[in-house]
Write a protein that holds these residues in place. Structure first.
Motif, PDB file in Angstrom:
ATOM      1  N   LEU A  23       0.672  -1.154   0.094  1.00 33.86           N
ATOM      2  CA  LEU A  23      -0.092  -0.044   0.052  1.00 33.86           C
ATOM      3  C   LEU A  23       0.767   1.272  -0.014  1.00 33.86           C
ATOM      4  O   LEU A  23       1.717   1.428   0.645  1.00 33.86           O
ATOM      5  N   TYR A  24       0.812   1.991  -0.957  1.00 36.93           N
ATOM      6  CA  TYR A  24       1.314   3.266  -1.183  1.00 36.93           C
ATOM      7  C   TYR A  24       0.350   4.570  -0.697  1.00 36.93           C
ATOM      8  O   TYR A  24      -0.397   4.668  -1.506  1.00 36.93           O
ATOM      9  N   SER A  25       0.369   5.204   0.225  1.00 32.59           N
ATOM     10  CA  SER A  25      -0.647   6.066   0.693  1.00 32.59           C
ATOM     11  C   SER A  25      -0.264   7.106   1.887  1.00 32.59           C
ATOM     12  O   SER A  25       1.134   7.290   2.056  1.00 32.59           O
ATOM     13  N   LEU A  26      -1.211   7.776   2.185  1.00 33.41           N
ATOM     14  CA  LEU A  26      -1.059   8.629   3.417  1.00 33.41           C
ATOM     15  C   LEU A  26      -2.193   8.792   4.105  1.00 33.41           C
ATOM     16  O   LEU A  26      -3.380   8.657   3.433  1.00 33.41           O
ATOM     17  N   PRO A  27      -2.412   9.070   5.231  1.00 36.76           N
ATOM     18  CA  PRO A  27      -3.604   9.300   5.958  1.00 36.76           C
ATOM     19  C   PRO A  27      -4.421  10.557   5.551  1.00 36.76           C
ATOM     20  O   PRO A  27      -4.768  11.342   6.470  1.00 36.76           O
ATOM     21  N   THR A  28      -4.819  10.586   4.172  1.00 34.54           N
ATOM     22  CA  THR A  28      -5.782  11.792   3.926  1.00 34.54           C
ATOM     23  C   THR A  28      -7.196  11.040   3.666  1.00 34.54           C
ATOM     24  O   THR A  28      -7.358   9.746   3.811  1.00 34.54           O
ATOM     25  N   PRO A  29      -8.282  11.832   3.389  1.00 31.19           N
ATOM     26  CA  PRO A  29      -9.366  11.226   3.266  1.00 31.19           C
ATOM     27  C   PRO A  29      -9.641  10.193   2.182  1.00 31.19           C
ATOM     28  O   PRO A  29     -10.031   9.272   2.248  1.00 31.19           O
ATOM     29  N   ASN A  30      -8.871  10.513   0.943  1.00 28.27           N
ATOM     30  CA  ASN A  30      -8.720   9.346   0.082  1.00 28.27           C
ATOM     31  C   ASN A  30      -8.014   8.333   0.287  1.00 28.27           C
ATOM     32  O   ASN A  30      -8.169   7.179   0.228  1.00 28.27           O
ATOM     33  N   GLY A  31      -6.684   8.404   1.214  1.00 24.21           N
ATOM     34  CA  GLY A  31      -5.584   7.470   1.252  1.00 24.21           C
ATOM     35  C   GLY A  31      -6.370   6.565   2.413  1.00 24.21           C
ATOM     36  O   GLY A  31      -6.050   5.347   2.341  1.00 24.21           O
ATOM     37  N   VAL A  32      -6.792   7.004   3.443  1.00 24.02           N
ATOM     38  CA  VAL A  32      -7.305   6.027   4.493  1.00 24.02           C
ATOM     39  C   VAL A  32      -8.649   5.069   4.199  1.00 24.02           C
ATOM     40  O   VAL A  32      -8.681   4.160   4.641  1.00 24.02           O
ATOM     41  N   LYS A  33      -9.213   5.520   2.971  1.00 18.46           N
ATOM     42  CA  LYS A  33     -10.154   4.491   2.384  1.00 18.46           C
ATOM     43  C   LYS A  33      -9.612   2.961   2.474  1.00 18.46           C
ATOM     44  O   LYS A  33     -10.267   1.970   2.679  1.00 18.46           O
ATOM     45  N   VAL A  34      -8.380   2.938   1.809  1.00 21.84           N
ATOM     46  CA  VAL A  34      -7.847   1.690   1.593  1.00 21.84           C
ATOM     47  C   VAL A  34      -7.226   0.881   2.678  1.00 21.84           C
ATOM     48  O   VAL A  34      -7.448  -0.239   2.721  1.00 21.84           O
ATOM     49  N   SER A  35      -6.718   1.514   3.642  1.00 25.19           N
ATOM     50  CA  SER A  35      -6.154   1.137   4.670  1.00 25.19           C
ATOM     51  C   SER A  35      -7.443   0.754   5.544  1.00 25.19           C
ATOM     52  O   SER A  35      -7.064  -0.350   6.383  1.00 25.19           O
ATOM     53  N   ILE A  36      -8.430   1.251   5.737  1.00 23.71           N
ATOM     54  CA  ILE A  36      -9.511   1.039   6.522  1.00 23.71           C
ATOM     55  C   ILE A  36     -10.254  -0.321   5.904  1.00 23.71           C
ATOM     56  O   ILE A  36     -10.209  -1.187   6.679  1.00 23.71           O
ATOM     57  N   ALA A  37     -10.101  -0.187   4.769  1.00 27.44           N
ATOM     58  CA  ALA A  37     -10.711  -1.411   3.987  1.00 27.44           C
ATOM     59  C   ALA A  37      -9.988  -2.797   4.221  1.00 27.44           C
ATOM     60  O   ALA A  37     -10.321  -3.767   4.622  1.00 27.44           O
ATOM     61  N   LEU A  38      -8.582  -2.435   4.162  1.00 24.74           N
ATOM     62  CA  LEU A  38      -7.667  -3.817   4.314  1.00 24.74           C
ATOM     63  C   LEU A  38      -7.767  -4.029   5.850  1.00 24.74           C
ATOM     64  O   LEU A  38      -7.764  -5.253   6.013  1.00 24.74           O
ATOM     65  N   GLU A  39      -7.909  -3.339   6.609  1.00 27.35           N
ATOM     66  CA  GLU A  39      -8.150  -3.641   8.155  1.00 27.35           C
ATOM     67  C   GLU A  39      -9.335  -4.465   8.391  1.00 27.35           C
ATOM     68  O   GLU A  39      -9.531  -5.437   8.829  1.00 27.35           O
ATOM     69  N   GLU A  40     -10.561  -3.906   7.762  1.00 31.27           N
ATOM     70  CA  GLU A  40     -11.849  -4.779   7.834  1.00 31.27           C
ATOM     71  C   GLU A  40     -11.789  -5.919   7.122  1.00 31.27           C
ATOM     72  O   GLU A  40     -12.555  -6.816   7.565  1.00 31.27           O
ATOM     73  N   LEU A  41     -11.333  -6.175   6.181  1.00 31.82           N
ATOM     74  CA  LEU A  41     -11.049  -7.525   5.443  1.00 31.82           C
ATOM     75  C   LEU A  41     -10.007  -8.356   6.016  1.00 31.82           C
ATOM     76  O   LEU A  41      -9.969  -9.822   5.505  1.00 31.82           O
ATOM     77  N   GLY A  42      -9.179  -7.918   6.807  1.00 35.93           N
ATOM     78  CA  GLY A  42      -8.224  -8.678   7.401  1.00 35.93           C
ATOM     79  C   GLY A  42      -6.980  -9.135   6.560  1.00 35.93           C
ATOM     80  O   GLY A  42      -6.634 -10.395   6.863  1.00 35.93           O
ATOM     81  N   LEU A  43      -6.959  -8.314   5.502  1.00 33.96           N
ATOM     82  CA  LEU A  43      -6.060  -8.854   4.546  1.00 33.96           C
ATOM     83  C   LEU A  43      -4.518  -8.442   5.011  1.00 33.96           C
ATOM     84  O   LEU A  43      -4.289  -7.169   5.452  1.00 33.96           O
ATOM     85  N   ALA A  44      -3.424  -9.055   4.795  1.00 34.08           N
ATOM     86  CA  ALA A  44      -2.263  -8.699   5.267  1.00 34.08           C
ATOM     87  C   ALA A  44      -1.567  -7.650   4.180  1.00 34.08           C
ATOM     88  O   ALA A  44      -1.633  -7.920   3.032  1.00 34.08           O
ATOM     89  N   TYR A  45      -1.062  -6.588   4.844  1.00 31.63           N
ATOM     90  CA  TYR A  45      -0.501  -5.659   3.592  1.00 31.63           C
ATOM     91  C   TYR A  45       0.654  -4.851   4.661  1.00 31.63           C
ATOM     92  O   TYR A  45       1.010  -4.800   5.709  1.00 31.63           O
ATOM     93  N   GLU A  46       1.690  -4.298   3.770  1.00 27.45           N
ATOM     94  CA  GLU A  46       2.514  -3.526   4.075  1.00 27.45           C
ATOM     95  C   GLU A  46       2.433  -2.176   3.653  1.00 27.45           C
ATOM     96  O   GLU A  46       2.223  -1.655   2.591  1.00 27.45           O
ATOM     97  N   PRO A  47       2.363  -1.228   4.439  1.00 32.79           N
ATOM     98  CA  PRO A  47       2.149   0.277   4.175  1.00 32.79           C
ATOM     99  C   PRO A  47       3.617   1.060   3.903  1.00 32.79           C
ATOM    100  O   PRO A  47       4.320   1.046   4.730  1.00 32.79           O
ATOM    101  N   HIS A  48       3.403   1.904   2.928  1.00 36.93           N
ATOM    102  CA  HIS A  48       4.491   2.836   2.660  1.00 36.93           C
ATOM    103  C   HIS A  48       4.042   4.224   2.711  1.00 36.93           C
ATOM    104  O   HIS A  48       3.026   4.402   1.658  1.00 36.93           O
TER     105      HIS A  48
END
Length: 235
Positions: A23-48
């Motif tokens: 995951l390539y992102s930043l905690p902005t309104p657009n960016g956190v959509k994906v990190s939240i979804a990944l957390e909800e889904l329980g998918l293993a990921y590596e944030p950058h």
């Protein structure tokens, strides 16, 4: 280990574990959509974390994954057919993750398309209009001090969109009723962000949208949301 060497972005942000979603992102309104979804889904990921201060989203390595130079973007080493896939645009990523797992998306085809309407409502309406409101209300306030039109235009359109969401959420727990979906995940970070990032709570009359505010609190109470809102974390 998966081979992600064909993705130039991994040269600048190396994968510690190339079998995980990158995951390539930043905690902005657009960016956190994906990190939240990944957390909800329980998918293993590596944030950058992509540093806007260093304009890293415009670097050749990042643009090689997202030609538009915007966060978020992902690489899934286990994409369709078991092959790695790179994706950008938060809405597209949410749909991909939901379809990959069969979660956060209605099983019924008609409900699925109804949900996609609300995802597009956020992508084409709430996101752009709230973003323009925030720009002129907070970041460009001095530049438009003698011209109230930009702030008024985007304030009024943002309030109109909130009224649409208010009507939808009356007597509903989530946008799709009893089922929490990517439509909620796409939308609530922007409603939160217009307050937290732009200081727009009073100007946008949040108190006048009680159903939206109650829904926002429900969204924020979810453990996955609380974690995802802080990722990728500061070094």
């Amino acid at each position: 280990m998966s081979d992600l060497s064909s993705f130039p972005i991994t040269k600048k942000w190396p994968a510690r574990n190339s079998d995980l979603i990158q995951l390539y992102s930043l905690p902005t309104p657009n960016g956190v959509k994906v990190s939240i979804a990944l957390e909800e889904l329980g998918l293993a990921y590596e944030p950058h974390r992509i540093d806007f201060g260093g304009n890293e989203q415009k670097s050749p390595e990042f643009v090689s994954l997202n030609p538009n130079g915007r966060i978020p973007a992902i690489i899934d080493p286990d994409g369709p057919g078991g092959k790695p896939i790179g994706l950008f645009e938060s809405g597209a990523i949410l749909v991909y993750l939901a379809e990959k797992t069969g979660k956060l998306i209605p099983a019924d085809p008609a409900a699925r398309y109804e949900m996609l309407c609300w995802v597009m409502f956020q992508m084409g309406g709430i996101g752009p209009m709230f973003g323009q409101f925030g720009h002129f209300h907070k970041f460009a306030a001095e530049k438009v001090a003698n011209n109230s039109y930009p702030v008024e235009r985007y304030r009024d359109e943002s309030k109109r969109l909130l009224s649409v969401l208010e009507e939808r959420l009356k007597d509903r727990q989530w946008i799709m009723g009893d089922e929490y979906t990517i439509a909620d995940i796409a939308t609530f970070p922007w409603v939160r962000g217009a307050d937290v990032f732009y200081g727009g709570r009073e100007v946008l009359d949040y108190a006048g949208f009680p159903a939206v505010m109650a829904w926002l609190e429900r969204c924020l109470a979810r453990p996955a949301a609380q974690k995802g809102l802080e990722l990728p974390a500061k070094p």
